[in-house]
Scaffold this motif. Structure first.
Motif, PDB file in Angstrom:
ATOM      1  N   GLU A   1       0.830  -1.206   0.000  1.00 12.91           N
ATOM      2  CA  GLU A   1       0.000   0.000   0.000  1.00 12.91           C
ATOM      3  C   GLU A   1       0.865   1.257   0.000  1.00 12.91           C
ATOM      4  OE1 GLU A   1      -2.882   2.160   3.169  1.00 12.91           O
ATOM      5  OE2 GLU A   1      -3.207   0.026   2.844  1.00 12.91           O
ATOM      6  N   GLY A   2       1.974   1.235   0.723  1.00 13.22           N
ATOM      7  CA  GLY A   2       2.883   2.374   0.783  1.00 13.22           C
ATOM      8  C   GLY A   2       3.828   2.454  -0.398  1.00 13.22           C
ATOM      9  N   ARG A   3       3.601   1.638  -1.411  1.00 10.31           N
ATOM     10  CA  ARG A   3       4.372   1.606  -2.657  1.00 10.31           C
ATOM     11  C   ARG A   3       5.786   1.062  -2.476  1.00 10.31           C
ATOM     12  NH1 ARG A   3       1.265   1.070  -6.355  1.00 10.31           N
ATOM     13  NH2 ARG A   3       2.650   1.939  -7.895  1.00 10.31           N
ATOM     14  N   LYS A   4       6.044   0.378  -1.380  1.00 18.12           N
ATOM     15  CA  LYS A   4       7.338  -0.268  -1.198  1.00 18.12           C
ATOM     16  C   LYS A   4       7.347  -1.576  -1.973  1.00 18.12           C
ATOM     17  CE  LYS A   4       8.308   1.460   3.411  1.00 18.12           C
ATOM     18  NZ  LYS A   4       8.566   1.080   4.800  1.00 18.12           N
ATOM     19  N   ALA A   5       8.467  -1.898  -2.551  1.00 15.23           N
ATOM     20  CA  ALA A   5       8.600  -3.170  -3.265  1.00 15.23           C
ATOM     21  C   ALA A   5       8.640  -4.312  -2.260  1.00 15.23           C
ATOM     22  CB  ALA A   5       9.862  -3.179  -4.109  1.00 15.23           C
ATOM     23  N   VAL A   6       7.950  -5.393  -2.603  1.00 13.91           N
ATOM     24  CA  VAL A   6       7.953  -6.613  -1.804  1.00 13.91           C
ATOM     25  C   VAL A   6       8.355  -7.740  -2.731  1.00 13.91           C
ATOM     26  CG1 VAL A   6       6.541  -8.232  -0.475  1.00 13.91           C
ATOM     27  CG2 VAL A   6       6.178  -5.768  -0.230  1.00 13.91           C
TER      28      VAL A   6
END
Length: 128
Positions: free
Chosen positions: A60-65
């Motif tokens: 949701e926070g646009r961090k890559a997973v």
């Protein structure tokens, strides 16, 4: 590729293979593999994604997973808990049905499966 890089690559792949049930941000991988330099982890994550060994999604926070992806993982969709990160595989039959619905309603041909986000029962129960 030097033996150091080979050892580090094996460490990163082994980490993901041992933790297939969830995805990790680059910072979580760095924290878990303290012996591997941060820049090496970032480079290897990009390489392993390009090679199809890891799947890459955004939170949701646009961090890559990043999550380990075996050959079978490209054949079905996944659902990931937004709270704990646990990821479940949806069966291939359900995946094909969802793809057909998307294709017929959008006019696009689906090229890759995706990851749905939700909240697992355990996290839902803890937050109730």
């Amino acid at each position: 590729m030097s033996s150091y890089n080979t050892r580090w690559r094996c460490a990163v792949v082994s980490f993901f293979a041992a933790n297939q049930e969830r995805g990790f941000t680059p910072d979580e991988v760095v924290a878990s593999l303290e012996d591997v330099p941060r820049s090496t982890i970032y480079r290897l994550l990009s390489q392993l994604f390009a090679e199809g060994i890891l799947r890459k999604t955004a939170t949701e926070g646009r961090k890559a997973v990043f999550q380990y992806q075996g050959a079978e993982c490209s054949m079905h969709m996944h659902i990931r808990c937004r709270i704990c990160g646990r990821t479940e595989h949806l069966d291939e039959k359900s995946t094909r049905m969802i793809e057909r619905i998307v294709e017929s309603s959008s006019g696009y041909r689906v090229l890759d499966s995706t990851v749905f986000e939700g909240i697992c029962r355990e996290c839902e129960g803890r937050n109730a």
